[in-house]
Design a protein around this motif. Structure first.
Motif, PDB file in Angstrom:
ATOM      1  N   ASN A 112     130.045  46.328  63.328  1.00 35.20           N
ATOM      2  CA  ASN A 112     129.640  45.256  62.416  1.00 35.20           C
ATOM      3  C   ASN A 112     130.830  44.335  62.174  1.00 35.20           C
ATOM      4  O   ASN A 112     131.836  44.754  61.619  1.00 35.20           O
ATOM      5  CB  ASN A 112     129.158  45.830  61.080  1.00 35.20           C
ATOM      6  N   LEU A 113     130.690  43.105  62.608  1.00 30.88           N
ATOM      7  CA  LEU A 113     131.752  42.119  62.431  1.00 30.88           C
ATOM      8  C   LEU A 113     131.269  41.022  61.496  1.00 30.88           C
ATOM      9  O   LEU A 113     130.114  40.601  61.581  1.00 30.88           O
ATOM     10  CB  LEU A 113     132.129  41.487  63.773  1.00 30.88           C
ATOM     11  N   PRO A 114     132.145  40.548  60.612  1.00 28.56           N
ATOM     12  CA  PRO A 114     131.757  39.410  59.773  1.00 28.56           C
ATOM     13  C   PRO A 114     131.386  38.210  60.647  1.00 28.56           C
ATOM     14  O   PRO A 114     131.995  37.989  61.705  1.00 28.56           O
ATOM     15  CB  PRO A 114     133.014  39.120  58.956  1.00 28.56           C
ATOM     16  N   LEU A 115     130.401  37.462  60.204  1.00 24.96           N
ATOM     17  CA  LEU A 115     129.945  36.292  60.955  1.00 24.96           C
ATOM     18  C   LEU A 115     131.102  35.326  61.212  1.00 24.96           C
ATOM     19  O   LEU A 115     131.227  34.765  62.298  1.00 24.96           O
ATOM     20  CB  LEU A 115     128.818  35.591  60.205  1.00 24.96           C
ATOM     21  N   SER A 116     131.968  35.150  60.213  1.00 26.10           N
ATOM     22  CA  SER A 116     133.106  34.240  60.384  1.00 26.10           C
ATOM     23  C   SER A 116     134.022  34.701  61.511  1.00 26.10           C
ATOM     24  O   SER A 116     134.516  33.892  62.301  1.00 26.10           O
ATOM     25  CB  SER A 116     133.896  34.123  59.084  1.00 26.10           C
ATOM     26  N   VAL A 117     134.221  36.004  61.628  1.00 21.62           N
ATOM     27  CA  VAL A 117     135.081  36.557  62.681  1.00 21.62           C
ATOM     28  C   VAL A 117     134.426  36.371  64.044  1.00 21.62           C
ATOM     29  O   VAL A 117     135.088  35.987  65.008  1.00 21.62           O
ATOM     30  CB  VAL A 117     135.413  38.043  62.410  1.00 21.62           C
ATOM     31  N   VAL A 118     133.133  36.613  64.128  1.00 17.66           N
ATOM     32  CA  VAL A 118     132.424  36.424  65.397  1.00 17.66           C
ATOM     33  C   VAL A 118     132.534  34.971  65.840  1.00 17.66           C
ATOM     34  O   VAL A 118     132.813  34.679  67.004  1.00 17.66           O
ATOM     35  CB  VAL A 118     130.937  36.849  65.287  1.00 17.66           C
ATOM     36  N   ARG A 119     132.341  34.064  64.901  1.00 12.47           N
ATOM     37  CA  ARG A 119     132.415  32.641  65.239  1.00 12.47           C
ATOM     38  C   ARG A 119     133.814  32.234  65.688  1.00 12.47           C
ATOM     39  O   ARG A 119     133.985  31.536  66.686  1.00 12.47           O
ATOM     40  CB  ARG A 119     131.981  31.809  64.017  1.00 12.47           C
ATOM     41  N   VAL A 120     134.837  32.678  64.955  1.00 12.12           N
ATOM     42  CA  VAL A 120     136.219  32.345  65.321  1.00 12.12           C
ATOM     43  C   VAL A 120     136.579  32.966  66.664  1.00 12.12           C
ATOM     44  O   VAL A 120     137.170  32.303  67.524  1.00 12.12           O
ATOM     45  CB  VAL A 120     137.207  32.792  64.215  1.00 12.12           C
TER      46      VAL A 120
END
Length: 108
Positions: free
Chosen positions: A65-73
């Motif tokens: 589970n990765l934060p959406l912000s981390v996935v986007r970056v």
């Protein structure tokens, strides 16, 4: 908001390697917001990656589970980096997670 990704041990290893590389060149004053996000995320992700590395790999991979912000970056950073084909599967999974993203605020 979190994004679930099914990752192999190799993909987790490549992700940690990429994040550690970012941390080596990290300077809190000169770094971009994206680099700050990734370095902060790395601190919490290292113990998760260590647990993954000692376990047997399931057929479907490990759910991370990765934060959406981390996935986007990560998605942006990996697209702009020179990388080998071993990281392309990780980029593809992040791409799919972003394309198939369901907003938790939808009420219909």
């Amino acid at each position: 908001m979190k994004q679930k990704l099914l990752l192999t041990k190799q993909e987790v290893y490549r992700l940690v390697h990429f994040l550690l590389h970012k941390k080596q060149s990290f300077n809190p004053i000169k770094s971009t917001i994206e680099e700050v996000v990734l370095v902060e995320f790395l601190q919490g992700f290292i113990p998760i990656a260590q647990r993954i590395m000692i376990r047997n790999e399931p057929k479907k991979g490990f759910t991370v589970n990765l934060p959406l912000s981390v996935v986007r970056v990560l998605h942006l950073q990996l697209r702009n980096e020179k990388f080998d084909s071993r990281i392309s599967s990780l980029l593809s999974k992040m791409d799919a997670a972003l394309v198939n993203y369901k907003n938790g605020w939808d009420f219909y």
